[in-house]
Design a protein around this motif. Structure first.
Motif, PDB file in Angstrom:
ATOM      1  N   ALA A   1      30.783 -39.392 -20.219  1.00 24.84           N
ATOM      2  CA  ALA A   1      30.477 -39.069 -21.620  1.00 24.84           C
ATOM      3  C   ALA A   1      31.213 -40.153 -22.602  1.00 24.84           C
ATOM      4  O   ALA A   1      30.872 -40.399 -23.699  1.00 24.84           O
ATOM      5  N   PHE A   2      32.190 -40.870 -22.074  1.00 24.12           N
ATOM      6  CA  PHE A   2      32.695 -41.835 -22.750  1.00 24.12           C
ATOM      7  C   PHE A   2      32.065 -42.993 -23.060  1.00 24.12           C
ATOM      8  O   PHE A   2      31.728 -43.350 -24.285  1.00 24.12           O
ATOM      9  N   GLY A   3      31.389 -43.603 -21.993  1.00 19.67           N
ATOM     10  CA  GLY A   3      30.317 -44.536 -22.252  1.00 19.67           C
ATOM     11  C   GLY A   3      29.184 -44.221 -22.754  1.00 19.67           C
ATOM     12  O   GLY A   3      28.549 -45.123 -23.613  1.00 19.67           O
ATOM     13  N   ILE A   4      28.457 -42.966 -22.404  1.00 19.92           N
ATOM     14  CA  ILE A   4      27.454 -42.721 -22.997  1.00 19.92           C
ATOM     15  C   ILE A   4      27.606 -42.419 -24.512  1.00 19.92           C
ATOM     16  O   ILE A   4      26.863 -42.544 -25.422  1.00 19.92           O
ATOM     17  N   GLY A   5      28.806 -41.949 -24.923  1.00 18.54           N
ATOM     18  CA  GLY A   5      29.036 -41.523 -26.318  1.00 18.54           C
ATOM     19  C   GLY A   5      29.101 -42.781 -27.144  1.00 18.54           C
ATOM     20  O   GLY A   5      28.632 -43.018 -28.261  1.00 18.54           O
ATOM     21  N   LEU A   6      29.442 -44.038 -26.686  1.00 18.64           N
ATOM     22  CA  LEU A   6      29.422 -45.156 -27.250  1.00 18.64           C
ATOM     23  C   LEU A   6      27.955 -45.796 -27.217  1.00 18.64           C
ATOM     24  O   LEU A   6      27.616 -46.534 -28.460  1.00 18.64           O
TER      25      LEU A   6
ATOM     26  N   LEU B   1      29.824 -51.314 -26.959  1.00 20.59           N
ATOM     27  CA  LEU B   1      30.960 -51.429 -28.001  1.00 20.59           C
ATOM     28  C   LEU B   1      30.758 -53.279 -28.504  1.00 20.59           C
ATOM     29  O   LEU B   1      30.902 -53.275 -29.758  1.00 20.59           O
ATOM     30  N   VAL B   2      30.122 -53.994 -27.736  1.00 18.33           N
ATOM     31  CA  VAL B   2      29.714 -55.321 -28.129  1.00 18.33           C
ATOM     32  C   VAL B   2      28.712 -55.295 -29.176  1.00 18.33           C
ATOM     33  O   VAL B   2      28.666 -55.932 -30.384  1.00 18.33           O
ATOM     34  N   TYR B   3      27.866 -54.455 -28.901  1.00 15.35           N
ATOM     35  CA  TYR B   3      26.596 -54.413 -30.019  1.00 15.35           C
ATOM     36  C   TYR B   3      27.130 -53.775 -31.289  1.00 15.35           C
ATOM     37  O   TYR B   3      26.975 -54.391 -32.250  1.00 15.35           O
TER      38      TYR B   3
ATOM     39  N   THR C   1      37.229 -51.043 -37.051  1.00 20.05           N
ATOM     40  CA  THR C   1      38.694 -50.510 -36.558  1.00 20.05           C
ATOM     41  C   THR C   1      38.536 -49.764 -35.282  1.00 20.05           C
ATOM     42  O   THR C   1      37.625 -49.438 -34.707  1.00 20.05           O
ATOM     43  N   ASP C   2      39.474 -49.530 -34.657  1.00 17.56           N
ATOM     44  CA  ASP C   2      39.898 -48.878 -33.562  1.00 17.56           C
ATOM     45  C   ASP C   2      39.280 -47.091 -33.808  1.00 17.56           C
ATOM     46  O   ASP C   2      39.165 -46.382 -32.986  1.00 17.56           O
ATOM     47  N   ARG C   3      39.485 -46.864 -35.153  1.00 16.30           N
ATOM     48  CA  ARG C   3      39.112 -45.404 -35.261  1.00 16.30           C
ATOM     49  C   ARG C   3      37.493 -45.503 -35.125  1.00 16.30           C
ATOM     50  O   ARG C   3      37.018 -44.148 -34.409  1.00 16.30           O
ATOM     51  N   ASP C   4      36.841 -46.433 -35.211  1.00 22.44           N
ATOM     52  CA  ASP C   4      35.513 -46.321 -35.193  1.00 22.44           C
ATOM     53  C   ASP C   4      35.009 -46.342 -33.369  1.00 22.44           C
ATOM     54  O   ASP C   4      34.326 -45.389 -32.937  1.00 22.44           O
ATOM     55  N   LEU C   5      35.876 -47.186 -32.905  1.00 25.48           N
ATOM     56  CA  LEU C   5      35.844 -47.059 -31.256  1.00 25.48           C
ATOM     57  C   LEU C   5      36.048 -45.632 -30.957  1.00 25.48           C
ATOM     58  O   LEU C   5      35.211 -44.946 -29.930  1.00 25.48           O
ATOM     59  N   VAL C   6      37.129 -44.830 -31.348  1.00 22.17           N
ATOM     60  CA  VAL C   6      37.376 -43.503 -30.737  1.00 22.17           C
ATOM     61  C   VAL C   6      36.457 -42.792 -31.115  1.00 22.17           C
ATOM     62  O   VAL C   6      36.116 -41.589 -30.475  1.00 22.17           O
TER      63      VAL C   6
ATOM     64  N   LEU D   1      33.797 -43.145 -28.723  1.00 30.89           N
ATOM     65  CA  LEU D   1      34.132 -42.120 -27.171  1.00 30.89           C
ATOM     66  C   LEU D   1      34.039 -40.949 -27.174  1.00 30.89           C
ATOM     67  O   LEU D   1      33.597 -40.626 -26.247  1.00 30.89           O
ATOM     68  N   SER D   2      34.120 -40.229 -28.397  1.00 27.17           N
ATOM     69  CA  SER D   2      34.224 -38.946 -28.417  1.00 27.17           C
ATOM     70  C   SER D   2      32.872 -38.305 -28.801  1.00 27.17           C
ATOM     71  O   SER D   2      32.738 -37.255 -28.790  1.00 27.17           O
ATOM     72  N   TYR D   3      31.967 -39.290 -29.131  1.00 27.02           N
ATOM     73  CA  TYR D   3      30.631 -38.851 -29.784  1.00 27.02           C
ATOM     74  C   TYR D   3      29.900 -37.627 -28.991  1.00 27.02           C
ATOM     75  O   TYR D   3      29.414 -36.769 -29.084  1.00 27.02           O
ATOM     76  N   ALA D   4      29.866 -38.236 -27.534  1.00 26.14           N
ATOM     77  CA  ALA D   4      29.167 -37.221 -26.562  1.00 26.14           C
ATOM     78  C   ALA D   4      29.783 -36.116 -26.429  1.00 26.14           C
ATOM     79  O   ALA D   4      28.844 -34.860 -26.165  1.00 26.14           O
ATOM     80  N   PHE D   5      30.946 -35.816 -26.547  1.00 21.87           N
ATOM     81  CA  PHE D   5      31.818 -34.532 -26.443  1.00 21.87           C
ATOM     82  C   PHE D   5      31.359 -33.693 -27.746  1.00 21.87           C
ATOM     83  O   PHE D   5      31.096 -32.245 -27.508  1.00 21.87           O
ATOM     84  N   VAL D   6      30.991 -34.182 -28.707  1.00 23.40           N
ATOM     85  CA  VAL D   6      30.526 -33.731 -30.078  1.00 23.40           C
ATOM     86  C   VAL D   6      29.039 -33.357 -29.870  1.00 23.40           C
ATOM     87  O   VAL D   6      28.446 -31.977 -30.169  1.00 23.40           O
ATOM     88  N   ARG D   7      28.300 -34.416 -29.478  1.00 19.96           N
ATOM     89  CA  ARG D   7      26.827 -34.051 -29.446  1.00 19.96           C
ATOM     90  C   ARG D   7      26.556 -33.044 -28.505  1.00 19.96           C
ATOM     91  O   ARG D   7      25.500 -32.201 -28.460  1.00 19.96           O
TER      92      ARG D   7
END
Length: 234
Positions: free
Chosen positions: A68-73, A155-157, A166-171, A174-180
């Motif tokens: 979920a971390f990688g897929i969220g990104l 992340l690179v894209y 910022t790091d907040r965008d990264l977080v 990372l959490s997007y899949a858990f929300v989605r």
């Protein structure tokens, strides 16, 4: 959006668990072979002890959480949508999107080459004692590597197209899949309780379901709930 005329899968598995409890109670009264009641003092104690650890030990749960971390990104950065656009040929890419996509592919290629070098290179760092891949740390950590690889590309894209700053965008990514797919994890909890209750009561054996057939039903239910899952806002 899921049709509102139908019950949510989480509710369906909850009702199925209640049905298992009722049938186990009936079976214990009428002496069904090897069926024990879930509506008993022992059944209640089992439910209280098993609810949390049973869910945490559910098959594939750990792998899904890591993926979920990688897929969220992948989804949050826009890389997944861009690849879908390329596949469907809906629109052309801007110059910035092309450069970002190329950087992402290059990083993904380097990461894949590194994994292949670890797998078949001259060093025996992450292979098994016998030098093979079976039961090796590399094989057991494959889910983690996939998540890291996919997440790194996204992340690179994201940074290359100036979507991440910022790091907040990264977080958030990372959490997007858990929300989605929040509905999926809720449904998974009730699905695990249903199958665990079915095994505890012995109704699976009474109905002639072998362990392999029960596991197959679990896997099918897992993918169906993942396919049908929606955000809680829908």
């Amino acid at each position: 959006m899921m049709n509102r005329r139908f019950l949510h899968p989480a509710i369906v598995f909850f009702l199925l668990t209640l049905l298992v409890a009722f049938l186990s109670w009936v079976g214990s009264i009428y002496g069904w072979h090897d069926v024990q009641s879930l509506l008993s003092s022992e059944g209640l104690r089992w439910q209280l002890r098993n609810a949390v650890p049973g869910f945490l030990k559910a098959p594939f749960l750990g792998h899904l959480l890591i993926l979920a971390f990688g897929i969220g990104l992948w989804m949050h950065s826009g890389l997944g949508a861009l690849i879908m656009r390329l596949f469907m040929r809906h629109s052309r890419l801007s110059g910035k999107e092309k450069r970002a996509f190329c950087w992402s592919l290059m990083v993904g290629g380097i990461f894949l080459a590194g994994c292949m070098l670890l797998a078949w290179g001259p060093w025996n760092l992450v292979r098994s004692i016998t030098g093979g891949l079976e039961h090796s740390p590399l094989a057991e950590g494959c889910t983690f590597l996939v998540s890291v690889g996919v997440g790194t590309m996204a992340l690179v894209y994201g940074y290359a197209v100036d979507y991440y700053h910022t790091d907040r965008d990264l977080v958030r990514g990372l959490s997007y899949a858990f929300v989605r797919f929040s509905g999926f994890f809720i449904t998974l909890f009730f699905m695990v309780q249903f199958f665990a209750s079915l095994r505890y009561t012995g109704l699976d054996v009474f109905m002639g379901l072998s362990p392999s057939a029960l596991h197959l039903c679990y896997v099918i239910g897992l993918f169906l709930t993942l396919f049908l899952s929606r955000t809680t806002n829908e």
